[in-house]
Design a protein around this motif. Structure first.
Motif, PDB file in Angstrom:
ATOM      1  N   GLY A 154       0.813  -1.217   0.000  1.00  0.00           N
ATOM      2  CA  GLY A 154       0.000   0.000   0.000  1.00  0.00           C
ATOM      3  C   GLY A 154       0.841   1.259   0.000  1.00  0.00           C
ATOM      4  N   VAL A 155       1.856   1.315   0.863  1.00  0.00           N
ATOM      5  CA  VAL A 155       2.720   2.490   0.939  1.00  0.00           C
ATOM      6  C   VAL A 155       3.528   2.649  -0.349  1.00  0.00           C
ATOM      7  CG1 VAL A 155       4.727   3.465   2.127  1.00  0.00           C
ATOM      8  CG2 VAL A 155       2.842   2.510   3.446  1.00  0.00           C
ATOM      9  N   SER A 156       4.000   1.539  -0.899  1.00  0.00           N
ATOM     10  CA  SER A 156       4.813   1.599  -2.119  1.00  0.00           C
ATOM     11  C   SER A 156       3.968   2.009  -3.319  1.00  0.00           C
ATOM     12  CB  SER A 156       5.459   0.234  -2.394  1.00  0.00           C
ATOM     13  OG  SER A 156       6.263  -0.173  -1.312  1.00  0.00           O
ATOM     14  N   TYR A 157       2.817   1.381  -3.472  1.00  0.00           N
ATOM     15  CA  TYR A 157       1.998   1.580  -4.671  1.00  0.00           C
ATOM     16  C   TYR A 157       1.361   2.961  -4.695  1.00  0.00           C
ATOM     17  CZ  TYR A 157      -1.128   0.248  -8.508  1.00  0.00           C
ATOM     18  OH  TYR A 157      -1.783   0.171  -9.719  1.00  0.00           O
ATOM     19  N   VAL A 158       0.861   3.403  -3.560  1.00  0.00           N
ATOM     20  CA  VAL A 158       0.174   4.696  -3.535  1.00  0.00           C
ATOM     21  C   VAL A 158       1.135   5.817  -3.121  1.00  0.00           C
ATOM     22  CG1 VAL A 158      -1.739   6.020  -2.565  1.00  0.00           C
ATOM     23  CG2 VAL A 158      -2.030   3.584  -3.028  1.00  0.00           C
ATOM     24  N   GLY A 159       1.778   5.671  -1.973  1.00  0.00           N
ATOM     25  CA  GLY A 159       2.617   6.755  -1.469  1.00  0.00           C
ATOM     26  C   GLY A 159       3.847   7.024  -2.313  1.00  0.00           C
ATOM     27  N   PHE A 160       4.674   5.999  -2.511  1.00  0.00           N
ATOM     28  CA  PHE A 160       5.930   6.198  -3.218  1.00  0.00           C
ATOM     29  C   PHE A 160       5.711   6.496  -4.697  1.00  0.00           C
ATOM     30  CE2 PHE A 160       9.630   4.716  -5.605  1.00  0.00           C
ATOM     31  CZ  PHE A 160      10.637   5.427  -4.976  1.00  0.00           C
ATOM     32  N   LEU A 161       4.889   5.690  -5.376  1.00  0.00           N
ATOM     33  CA  LEU A 161       4.715   5.892  -6.809  1.00  0.00           C
ATOM     34  C   LEU A 161       3.994   7.201  -7.129  1.00  0.00           C
ATOM     35  CD1 LEU A 161       3.905   2.324  -8.229  1.00  0.00           C
ATOM     36  CD2 LEU A 161       6.058   3.595  -8.283  1.00  0.00           C
ATOM     37  N   LEU A 162       3.065   7.611  -6.278  1.00  0.00           N
ATOM     38  CA  LEU A 162       2.395   8.890  -6.525  1.00  0.00           C
ATOM     39  C   LEU A 162       3.365  10.057  -6.327  1.00  0.00           C
ATOM     40  CD1 LEU A 162      -0.254  10.303  -7.240  1.00  0.00           C
ATOM     41  CD2 LEU A 162      -0.757  10.429  -4.803  1.00  0.00           C
ATOM     42  N   ALA A 163       4.208   9.988  -5.298  1.00  0.00           N
ATOM     43  CA  ALA A 163       5.203  11.039  -5.093  1.00  0.00           C
ATOM     44  C   ALA A 163       6.198  11.072  -6.247  1.00  0.00           C
ATOM     45  CB  ALA A 163       5.934  10.811  -3.767  1.00  0.00           C
ATOM     46  N   MET A 164       6.552   9.895  -6.762  1.00  0.00           N
ATOM     47  CA  MET A 164       7.463   9.838  -7.898  1.00  0.00           C
ATOM     48  C   MET A 164       6.800  10.420  -9.146  1.00  0.00           C
ATOM     49  SD  MET A 164      10.555   8.814  -8.483  1.00  0.00           S
ATOM     50  CE  MET A 164      11.139   9.738  -9.887  1.00  0.00           C
ATOM     51  N   LEU A 165       5.526  10.163  -9.316  1.00  0.00           N
ATOM     52  CA  LEU A 165       4.781  10.739 -10.439  1.00  0.00           C
ATOM     53  C   LEU A 165       4.775  12.262 -10.353  1.00  0.00           C
ATOM     54  CD1 LEU A 165       2.824  10.459 -12.875  1.00  0.00           C
ATOM     55  CD2 LEU A 165       0.961  10.208 -11.219  1.00  0.00           C
ATOM     56  N   ALA A 166       4.585  12.793  -9.144  1.00  0.00           N
ATOM     57  CA  ALA A 166       4.551  14.250  -8.963  1.00  0.00           C
ATOM     58  C   ALA A 166       5.900  14.896  -9.262  1.00  0.00           C
ATOM     59  CB  ALA A 166       4.117  14.580  -7.534  1.00  0.00           C
ATOM     60  N   GLU A 167       6.993  14.147  -9.174  1.00  0.00           N
ATOM     61  CA  GLU A 167       8.314  14.709  -9.467  1.00  0.00           C
ATOM     62  C   GLU A 167       8.410  15.201 -10.917  1.00  0.00           C
ATOM     63  OE1 GLU A 167      10.973  15.345  -7.664  1.00  0.00           O
ATOM     64  OE2 GLU A 167      10.168  14.574  -5.776  1.00  0.00           O
ATOM     65  N   LEU A 168       7.546  14.708 -11.784  1.00  0.00           N
ATOM     66  CA  LEU A 168       7.537  15.196 -13.165  1.00  0.00           C
ATOM     67  C   LEU A 168       7.175  16.678 -13.239  1.00  0.00           C
ATOM     68  CD1 LEU A 168       5.850  12.170 -14.954  1.00  0.00           C
ATOM     69  CD2 LEU A 168       8.166  12.998 -15.369  1.00  0.00           C
ATOM     70  N   ARG A 169       6.577  17.214 -12.186  1.00  0.00           N
ATOM     71  CA  ARG A 169       6.239  18.643 -12.152  1.00  0.00           C
ATOM     72  C   ARG A 169       7.493  19.507 -12.301  1.00  0.00           C
ATOM     73  NH1 ARG A 169       6.425  23.288 -11.857  1.00  0.00           N
ATOM     74  NH2 ARG A 169       5.050  24.796 -10.854  1.00  0.00           N
ATOM     75  N   TRP A 170       8.645  18.996 -11.857  1.00  0.00           N
ATOM     76  CA  TRP A 170       9.865  19.811 -11.849  1.00  0.00           C
ATOM     77  C   TRP A 170      10.974  19.247 -12.736  1.00  0.00           C
ATOM     78  CZ3 TRP A 170       7.683  18.064  -7.096  1.00  0.00           C
ATOM     79  CH2 TRP A 170       6.875  19.012  -6.455  1.00  0.00           C
ATOM     80  N   VAL A 171      10.734  18.141 -13.414  1.00  0.00           N
ATOM     81  CA  VAL A 171      11.826  17.480 -14.129  1.00  0.00           C
ATOM     82  C   VAL A 171      12.375  18.317 -15.278  1.00  0.00           C
ATOM     83  CG1 VAL A 171      10.379  16.204 -15.778  1.00  0.00           C
ATOM     84  CG2 VAL A 171      12.571  15.247 -15.079  1.00  0.00           C
ATOM     85  N   ALA A 172      11.546  19.174 -15.874  1.00  0.00           N
ATOM     86  CA  ALA A 172      11.998  20.023 -16.972  1.00  0.00           C
ATOM     87  C   ALA A 172      12.267  21.450 -16.519  1.00  0.00           C
ATOM     88  CB  ALA A 172      10.968  20.035 -18.098  1.00  0.00           C
ATOM     89  N   GLY A 173      12.340  21.661 -15.198  1.00  0.00           N
ATOM     90  CA  GLY A 173      12.565  22.996 -14.649  1.00  0.00           C
ATOM     91  C   GLY A 173      11.389  23.404 -13.788  1.00  0.00           C
ATOM     92  N   PRO A 174      11.627  24.146 -12.704  1.00  0.00           N
ATOM     93  CA  PRO A 174      10.565  24.499 -11.756  1.00  0.00           C
ATOM     94  C   PRO A 174       9.367  25.209 -12.376  1.00  0.00           C
ATOM     95  CG  PRO A 174      12.719  25.005 -10.838  1.00  0.00           C
ATOM     96  CD  PRO A 174      12.943  24.627 -12.272  1.00  0.00           C
ATOM     97  N   GLN A 175       9.588  26.020 -13.418  1.00  0.00           N
ATOM     98  CA  GLN A 175       8.499  26.808 -13.988  1.00  0.00           C
ATOM     99  C   GLN A 175       7.814  26.129 -15.172  1.00  0.00           C
ATOM    100  OE1 GLN A 175       7.539  29.447 -12.333  1.00  0.00           O
ATOM    101  NE2 GLN A 175       9.239  29.092 -10.920  1.00  0.00           N
ATOM    102  N   THR A 176       8.337  25.021 -15.603  1.00  0.00           N
ATOM    103  CA  THR A 176       7.801  24.417 -16.834  1.00  0.00           C
ATOM    104  C   THR A 176       7.492  22.933 -16.689  1.00  0.00           C
ATOM    105  OG1 THR A 176      10.100  24.171 -17.561  1.00  0.00           O
ATOM    106  CG2 THR A 176       8.898  26.068 -18.382  1.00  0.00           C
ATOM    107  N   GLY A 177       7.340  22.466 -15.477  1.00  0.00           N
ATOM    108  CA  GLY A 177       7.202  21.028 -15.267  1.00  0.00           C
ATOM    109  C   GLY A 177       5.938  20.401 -15.800  1.00  0.00           C
TER     110      GLY A 177
END
Length: 302
Positions: free
Chosen positions: A134-157
């Motif tokens: 549960g923690v891996s599938y929802v918590g970790f993977l969702l947080a990893m998905l959200a990291e795409l918000r900044w992968v191309a730069g803070p203002q353009t994620g």
């Protein structure tokens, strides 16, 4: 049913991108996205703990939810606390480090909790395994998905996050459409009887088309100096996301079939629960992050 799926997708995706627009205007701390992640964790951890409450599996919702929220919040700290961004610290590198460390601590806490509550053989490992999932599938993977918000730069994620969502969901639509219209030969009949080889090709086609359309026309909207990448990079990105998203769908089917459930919950008719909507993006998130680091998915104007 196909028309209903298309209608729901045509409603949810614009709403999601409307939230992304508000969040983009709020700055790199992404408060709207953080709030959305909280809601998804609250609902998603409830669904997975309910889904896994069978046989000797009795995961505890409060702890799974709390640890998932901690992982997500830890990943946000560098963006919420500007002082952490000073010096040589790259915000996203620090964010990934905090995400990983908090996830590791969560694993240790789950072990500790089950060690303290141990009474007799035959149940503890099953409960621990369900809570770790549960923690891996929802918590970790969702947080990893959200990291795409900044992968191309803070203002353009949102260029990157949008590319994943469009690719994954058009892959779902393409897979369902091709499967319903022309699907005959089953892909993995024991695991997911509705999946066909033709549906798999449709998922790859839909994801590739979605990635090409998104990356062809939207980069200048996020950054004036950006233009579309070469068409083959866009299609390669989409094709990989289509394959990985399909695997993610099958992996969620594995969970449901093993516990004897058709859907993760009853949230939307024709779609099932929240986890049925998120299965492809969650699974494809880390792969998309890697692709954005490896492929020239934007071209900087000289």
């Amino acid at each position: 049913m196909l028309g209903w799926r298309l209608l729901v997708s045509a409603t949810l995706i614009p709403l999601l991108f409307g939230l992304f627009y508000l969040d983009q205007r709020a700055g790199s701390s992404a408060p709207w996205l953080l709030g959305l992640c909280w809601l998804l964790i609250l609902r998603g951890t409830w669904e997975i703990t309910q889904l896994l409450t069978v046989r000797n599996l009795k995961p505890g919702y409060p702890l799974v939810c709390l640890l998932s929220l901690l992982i997500c919040n830890a990943a946000w700290l560098p963006w919420l606390v500007p002082s952490l961004q000073t010096g040589a610290n790259d915000p996203q590198t620090l964010s990934l480090a905090l995400l990983s460390v908090t996830y590791a601590i969560s694993v240790l806490l789950l072990f500790l909790k089950n060690a303290i509550r141990f009474q007799e053989p035959g149940q503890t490992m099953e409960i621990l395994g369900a809570e770790l999932l549960g923690v891996s599938y929802v918590g970790f993977l969702l947080a990893m998905l959200a990291e795409l918000r900044w992968v191309a730069g803070p203002q353009t994620g949102y260029l990157a996050l949008g590319a994943l969502i469009i690719s994954a969901k058009l892959g779902d639509v393409g897979g369902y459409t091709f499967g319903r219209l022309w699907g005959k030969k089953k892909l993995v009949p024991r695991l997911s009887p509705g999946k066909t080889w033709m549906g798999g090709f449709g998922a790859i086609f839909g994801a590739s088309l979605g990635a090409w359309l998104w990356l062809q026309f939207t980069p200048p909207l996020f950054n004036d100096s950006w233009s579309a990448p070469a068409w083959y990079w866009s299609i390669l990105f989409g094709a990989i996301i289509g394959v990985v998203g399909l695997v993610g769908d099958l992996c969620e089917s594995l969970i449901k079939r093993d516990v004897g459930k058709k859907d993760s919950a009853e949230l939307l008719p024709g779609f099932g629960g929240l986890l049925d909507l998120l299965d492809s993006p969650l699974y494809a998130g880390p792969v998309a992050f890697l692709l954005w680091k490896l492929l020239p998915l934007v071209t900087v104007a000289s």
